[in-house]
Design an enzyme around this catalytic site. Structure first.
Site, PDB file in Angstrom:
ATOM      1  N   GLY A  56      19.220  17.969 -28.554  1.00 58.15           N
ATOM      2  CA  GLY A  56      20.296  17.789 -29.822  1.00 58.15           C
ATOM      3  C   GLY A  56      21.157  16.788 -29.709  1.00 58.15           C
ATOM      4  N   TRP A  58      20.608  13.387 -30.811  1.00 57.15           N
ATOM      5  CA  TRP A  58      20.494  12.732 -32.061  1.00 57.15           C
ATOM      6  C   TRP A  58      21.097  13.518 -33.179  1.00 57.15           C
ATOM      7  CZ3 TRP A  58      15.543   9.452 -34.000  1.00 57.15           C
ATOM      8  CH2 TRP A  58      15.528   8.528 -32.917  1.00 57.15           C
ATOM      9  N   ASP A  76      12.690  22.028 -33.676  1.00 48.51           N
ATOM     10  CA  ASP A  76      11.882  21.505 -32.628  1.00 48.51           C
ATOM     11  C   ASP A  76      11.129  22.698 -32.240  1.00 48.51           C
ATOM     12  OD1 ASP A  76      12.325  18.976 -30.022  1.00 48.51           O
ATOM     13  OD2 ASP A  76      11.425  21.048 -29.567  1.00 48.51           O
ATOM     14  N   ASP A  94       7.154  24.657 -35.113  1.00 51.09           N
ATOM     15  CA  ASP A  94       6.254  23.505 -35.005  1.00 51.09           C
ATOM     16  C   ASP A  94       5.998  22.778 -36.451  1.00 51.09           C
ATOM     17  OD1 ASP A  94       3.862  22.179 -34.305  1.00 51.09           O
ATOM     18  OD2 ASP A  94       2.925  23.646 -33.432  1.00 51.09           O
ATOM     19  N   ASP A 116      12.166  11.870 -33.475  1.00 48.96           N
ATOM     20  CA  ASP A 116      11.891  11.319 -32.180  1.00 48.96           C
ATOM     21  C   ASP A 116      11.037  12.265 -31.271  1.00 48.96           C
ATOM     22  OD1 ASP A 116      12.731   9.754 -29.850  1.00 48.96           O
ATOM     23  OD2 ASP A 116      14.346  11.114 -29.298  1.00 48.96           O
ATOM     24  N   LYS A 156       9.390   7.668 -33.991  1.00 48.57           N
ATOM     25  CA  LYS A 156       9.072   7.333 -32.618  1.00 48.57           C
ATOM     26  C   LYS A 156       7.708   7.403 -32.754  1.00 48.57           C
ATOM     27  CE  LYS A 156       9.998   9.452 -28.727  1.00 48.57           C
ATOM     28  NZ  LYS A 156      11.010   9.772 -27.669  1.00 48.57           N
TER      29      LYS A 156
HETATM   30  C1  LIG Z   1      12.079  13.075 -26.622  1.00 45.32           C
HETATM   31  S1  LIG Z   1      12.529  14.767 -27.151  1.00 45.32           S
HETATM   32  C2  LIG Z   1      13.754  14.593 -28.426  1.00 45.32           C
HETATM   33  C3  LIG Z   1      15.011  14.250 -27.927  1.00 45.32           C
HETATM   34  C4  LIG Z   1      16.175  14.480 -28.872  1.00 45.32           C
HETATM   35  N1  LIG Z   1      16.058  13.253 -30.409  1.00 45.32           N
HETATM   36  C5  LIG Z   1      17.701  14.358 -28.786  1.00 45.32           C
HETATM   37  O1  LIG Z   1      18.252  13.264 -28.607  1.00 45.32           O
HETATM   38  O2  LIG Z   1      18.104  15.034 -28.001  1.00 45.32           O
HETATM   39  C6  LIG Z   1      10.904  15.189 -28.122  1.00 45.32           C
HETATM   40  C7  LIG Z   1      10.868  16.289 -28.934  1.00 45.32           C
HETATM   41  O3  LIG Z   1       9.984  16.498 -29.590  1.00 45.32           O
HETATM   42  C8  LIG Z   1       9.708  17.845 -29.378  1.00 45.32           C
HETATM   43  N2  LIG Z   1       8.167  18.116 -30.164  1.00 45.32           N
HETATM   44  C9  LIG Z   1       7.063  17.811 -29.694  1.00 45.32           C
HETATM   45  N3  LIG Z   1       6.090  18.425 -30.618  1.00 45.32           N
HETATM   46  C10 LIG Z   1       6.665  18.765 -31.369  1.00 45.32           C
HETATM   47  C11 LIG Z   1       6.156  19.648 -32.620  1.00 45.32           C
HETATM   48  N4  LIG Z   1       4.795  19.567 -32.975  1.00 45.32           N
HETATM   49  N5  LIG Z   1       6.889  20.347 -33.551  1.00 45.32           N
HETATM   50  C12 LIG Z   1       8.244  20.270 -33.220  1.00 45.32           C
HETATM   51  N6  LIG Z   1       8.871  19.564 -32.097  1.00 45.32           N
HETATM   52  C13 LIG Z   1       8.045  19.041 -31.459  1.00 45.32           C
HETATM   53  C14 LIG Z   1       9.574  18.489 -28.045  1.00 45.32           C
HETATM   54  O4  LIG Z   1       9.610  19.898 -28.116  1.00 45.32           O
HETATM   55  C15 LIG Z   1      10.893  17.614 -27.547  1.00 45.32           C
HETATM   56  O5  LIG Z   1      11.901  18.475 -27.611  1.00 45.32           O
END
Ligand SMILES: C[S@@+](CC[C@H](N)C(=O)[O-])C[C@H]1O[C@@H](n2cnc3c(N)ncnc32)[C@H](O)[C@@H]1O
Length: 207
Positions: A56, A58, A76, A94, A116, A156
């Site tokens: 959370g 961002w 997420d 998802d 991200d 990203k």
């Molecule tokens: C690097 S973290 C994000 C950090 C966030 N931007 C923050 O600042 O707190 C990447 C996130 O992408 C999510 N993610 C990966 N595949 C996903 C999908 N298919 N649908 C939704 N979220 C996904 C992961 O669960 C993970 O929490």
């Protein structure tokens, strides 16, 4: 700096400590801060979608930047437990399965889509980059559906064989684009951000 032998990466660094002091749930907030400082994508009053928002940081920074007149929605796979300002909410979904028509109905046209999202890395740079590209392409597809003309996209993506392909996909749909690697990214990380400024008007005649 000492290495943590169990994880093969440096022990919590300067930015992780800073995030803790400033009450952000993750160090990744400083990547978005750098993007914002350099490229000014978020404005007060904006409607923003934050893909891959857990835990959370961002979302929190975006909510502070758009202010009470704006709105930030995070999505997420994982549930966000961090307390957020009133203008920020999150959905546990998802990205590959989301009902985008329903989402468009709930959110309305958006000013900014952030992603991200990252796959769970396997340690194989080819597989990791391919899965990152797949997520980035899904984020772009959703962004093009939800953004207003003139809206911005920050995404990203890991550098790999599809990287230039993704840059070209963004370039085709936005007036201007940039590839940006924040200094806060870990030195050994392949992650990079592609920014699309000002979504073009739809060119699909009859759509
Ligand atoms: C690097 S973290 C994000 C950090 C966030 N931007 C923050 O600042 O707190 C990447 C996130 O992408 C999510 N993610 C990966 N595949 C996903 C999908 N298919 N649908 C939704 N979220 C996904 C992961 O669960 C993970 O929490």
């Amino acid at each position: 700096m000492k290495r943590d032998p169990t994880k093969g990466r440096k022990t919590p660094d300067h930015y992780a400590r800073k995030a803790k002091t400033e009450h952000y749930p993750a160090r990744s907030v400083y990547k978005l801060q750098e993007i914002q400082k350099k490229h000014n994508v978020l404005k007060p009053g904006n409607a923003v979608l934050d893909l891959g928002c857990f835990p959370g940081s961002w979302m929190m920074f975006a909510a502070e930047t758009v202010g009470r007149g704006g709105k930030v929605t995070g999505i997420d796979l994982k549930k966000v437990a961090t307390h957020m300002p009133a203008q920020a909410t999150s959905l546990q979904e998802d990205i590959y399965e989301i009902d985008r028509e329903a989402l468009a109905g709930t959110l309305g046209p958006l000013d900014v889509v952030l992603s991200d999202m990252a796959p769970d890395t396997m340690g194989n740079k080819f597989t990791d980059a391919a899965r990152s590209f797949h997520l980035a392409a899904a984020a772009l597809d959703l962004a093009l559906f939800l953004l207003k003309p003139g809206g911005h996209f920050v995404c990203k993506v890991f550098q790999g064989e599809d990287f230039q392909n993704f840059v070209n996909m963004v370039k085709a749909e936005f007036e201007r684009h940039k590839v940006f690697k924040p200094e806060t990214c870990r030195k050994d990380s392949k992650e990079t951000y592609v920014i699309g400024f000002s979504k073009k008007e739809s060119t699909h005649v009859g759509s």
